[in-house]
Write a protein that holds these residues in place. Structure first.
Motif, PDB file in Angstrom:
ATOM      1  N   GLY A  31      16.442 -37.165  57.761  1.00  0.00           N
ATOM      2  CA  GLY A  31      16.902 -35.988  57.043  1.00  0.00           C
ATOM      3  C   GLY A  31      17.417 -36.267  55.647  1.00  0.00           C
ATOM      4  N   ARG A  32      17.221 -37.481  55.129  1.00  0.00           N
ATOM      5  CA  ARG A  32      17.611 -37.770  53.752  1.00  0.00           C
ATOM      6  C   ARG A  32      16.547 -37.237  52.797  1.00  0.00           C
ATOM      7  N   SER A 119       5.931 -35.479  59.884  1.00  0.00           N
ATOM      8  CA  SER A 119       6.907 -35.008  58.900  1.00  0.00           C
ATOM      9  C   SER A 119       7.892 -34.057  59.563  1.00  0.00           C
ATOM     10  N   PRO A 120       9.199 -34.268  59.401  1.00  0.00           N
ATOM     11  CA  PRO A 120      10.183 -33.387  60.055  1.00  0.00           C
ATOM     12  C   PRO A 120       9.998 -31.910  59.707  1.00  0.00           C
ATOM     13  N   SER A 301      17.798 -35.350  73.350  1.00  0.00           N
ATOM     14  CA  SER A 301      19.012 -35.933  72.762  1.00  0.00           C
ATOM     15  C   SER A 301      18.738 -36.871  71.589  1.00  0.00           C
ATOM     16  N   LEU A 302      17.589 -37.524  71.595  1.00  0.00           N
ATOM     17  CA  LEU A 302      17.269 -38.419  70.478  1.00  0.00           C
ATOM     18  C   LEU A 302      17.265 -37.669  69.161  1.00  0.00           C
ATOM     19  N   TRP A 303      16.904 -36.400  69.180  1.00  0.00           N
ATOM     20  CA  TRP A 303      16.881 -35.607  67.944  1.00  0.00           C
ATOM     21  C   TRP A 303      18.218 -34.923  67.665  1.00  0.00           C
ATOM     22  N   ALA A 355      22.578 -35.939  62.598  1.00  0.00           N
ATOM     23  CA  ALA A 355      21.273 -35.469  63.076  1.00  0.00           C
ATOM     24  C   ALA A 355      20.438 -34.896  61.932  1.00  0.00           C
ATOM     25  N   ASN A 356      19.128 -35.034  62.062  1.00  0.00           N
ATOM     26  CA  ASN A 356      18.186 -34.421  61.133  1.00  0.00           C
ATOM     27  C   ASN A 356      18.018 -32.952  61.539  1.00  0.00           C
TER      28      ASN A 356
END
Length: 451
Positions: A31-32, A119-120, A301-303, A355-356
């Motif tokens: 998320g940067r 890509s997010p 949960s990983l996200w 989190a992203n």
């Protein structure tokens, strides 16, 4: 309230030398904001019409920008090819805390024009499209916490992040006097975000020394994710300009409260005028939606918690949840139902401030749709202190556990595709491997400024 700067207006401001720099950016895996500072002239003449190129390794690097092996999307074998960043002009805005600067977020495509699947932003857009096809308009809000320090980013690094001086000598949850002392930073953040087209509800002190909370006004999911990443980057930039430091680490101090990203969500009609949950938590749609959150909460949960540090936040009696249950207005549960009428919503208390948002929102929408499609039954609301009940399903206790349940989920592979699940599971394993080989103070050095 979308950003109001149009491409035509930007061209005019560039011609009048009121804008000389355009931040042309996109979110990476955590998320940067990544991208380039493009001169106004070149943006107007070239990027505006054709986009820009960047190295595809930017969706495979770790927190310290080291390219990592084993990804299918980009590698030494592929030659670390370029992808193309195409501006989404709905995101175009001026950045008031940077002189003569505008910003635009981009979508990523391969050289043949296909969206980059890992890509997010693309991952979230697909889930929003699924919801829209089903007749729903997801709306969300970010409630973000962070720590503020008297140290600068540079002086914190020189100190190896030891003995940092928080901007507060006592717990400051809802405290007006203490937050007055921090207002020279927090007011600049609130006002800067408003001028950048990121509406802010308000700010308050939080449950740690020097801990702050600023709440972003709810909106459509993609717009909120865009605002969220610009906000986080902007908070750090404003702090840097003021000679202080902030961190969005989930748990920067073992003996203090962690920093959360409480994620509020609801489904609306296609025009966005009516909350479809407004009839109350007994409506079938609401029950199926929330049941989906519970059913896929562990797998997702990983996200919600993407780093080694994330899992240190989940402690009993800390206001960070450890149990995957729901209740009405109960902060010991992972999912808290709050509001009434058009404000009725689900608050997911699991995500940390690290989190992203694109991935967290995609997970939330996907889980809700899963519950609706499968017509899942919702268990009764939990009563009491969920921390004390050992029989309830639990949030994963480590990054290792989160990667395992994420990667083994058939539901996630069906929803997001094999390549997306494999990409992010691999990234999680590599992050854990880096920690396993780490030296003292690894977490603070790795995450403090970058997350």
């Amino acid at each position: 309230m979308p950003a109001t700067l149009t491409a035509e207006r930007l061209k005019y401001l560039i011609q009048k030398d009121q804008v000389d720099t355009v931040l042309t950016v996109f979110p990476d895996m955590v998320g940067r904001l990544m991208g380039k500072r493009v001169t106004g002239r070149f943006f107007k003449d070239e990027v505006l019409s054709h986009g820009m190129h960047a190295c595809a390794y930017l969706l495979t690097v770790d927190m310290e920008m080291e390219p990592l092996p084993g990804f299918a999307s980009a590698s030494w074998t592929s030659g670390y090819q370029d992808f193309k960043a195409l501006p989404d002009f709905k995101t175009l805005r001026l950045i008031p805390w940077l002189d003569k600067t505008a910003l635009v977020l981009c979508d990523l495509v391969s050289e043949d024009g296909k969206p980059v699947s890992v890509s997010p932003r693309e991952i979230l857009k697909k889930q929003v499209a699924r919801a829209q096809k089903a007749g729903y308009r997801p709306k969300v809000a970010s409630e973000l916490e962070f720590y503020l320090y008297k140290d600068s980013f540079d002086s914190a690094r020189v100190k190896n992040f030891h003995d940092l001086d928080p901007y507060g000598a006592y717990l400051e949850d809802y405290h007006i006097l203490q937050t007055t002392k921090e207002e020279f930073v927090i007011q600049a953040i609130r006002n800067g975000m408003e001028k950048a087209g990121i509406p802010i509800e308000g700010s308050k002190g939080e449950g740690g020394k020097g801990q702050e909370e600023i709440n972003l006004e709810y909106t459509d999911a993609l717009e909120m994710a865009d605002r969220h990443v610009i906000y986080k980057n902007g908070v750090k930039e404003i702090a840097y300009q003021k000679g202080v430091a902030v961190t969005f680490m989930a748990k920067p101090h073992q003996d203090r409260a962690g920093s959360s990203f409480h994620l509020h969500s609801s489904l609306w009609n296609p025009k966005g005028t009516k909350n479809l949950f407004s009839t109350g938590p007994q409506s079938p749609l609401f029950k199926h939606y929330l049941a989906g959150q519970l059913a896929l909460g562990r797998a997702m949960s990983l996200w919600f918690a993407p780093s080694v540090n994330s899992y240190k936040r989940y402690q009993a009696g800390s206001f960070a949840p450890t149990r995957l249950v729901w209740a009405e207005d109960n902060r010991t549960c992972g999912f808290r139902v709050v509001g009434e009428g058009n404000s009725l919503r689900v608050e997911n208390r699991i995500p940390g401030a690290d989190a992203n948002p694109y991935l967290a929102f995609a997970a939330t929408i996907a889980a809700g749709l899963y519950g609706i499609e499968k017509k899942l039954s919702l268990p009764a609301a939990y009563k009491g202190n969920a921390y004390e009940d050992p029989h309830l399903p639990q949030v994963p206790k480590s990054l290792v556990e989160a990667v395992e349940v994420f990667e083994s989920s058939r539901e996630l592979r069906s929803i997001f595709s094999e390549d997306v699940v494999a990409h992010y599971a691999h990234a999680g394993r590599l992050e854990q491997a880096a920690y396993d080989q780490a030296v003292t103070d690894w977490e603070m050095r790795r995450y403090f400024e970058r997350i």
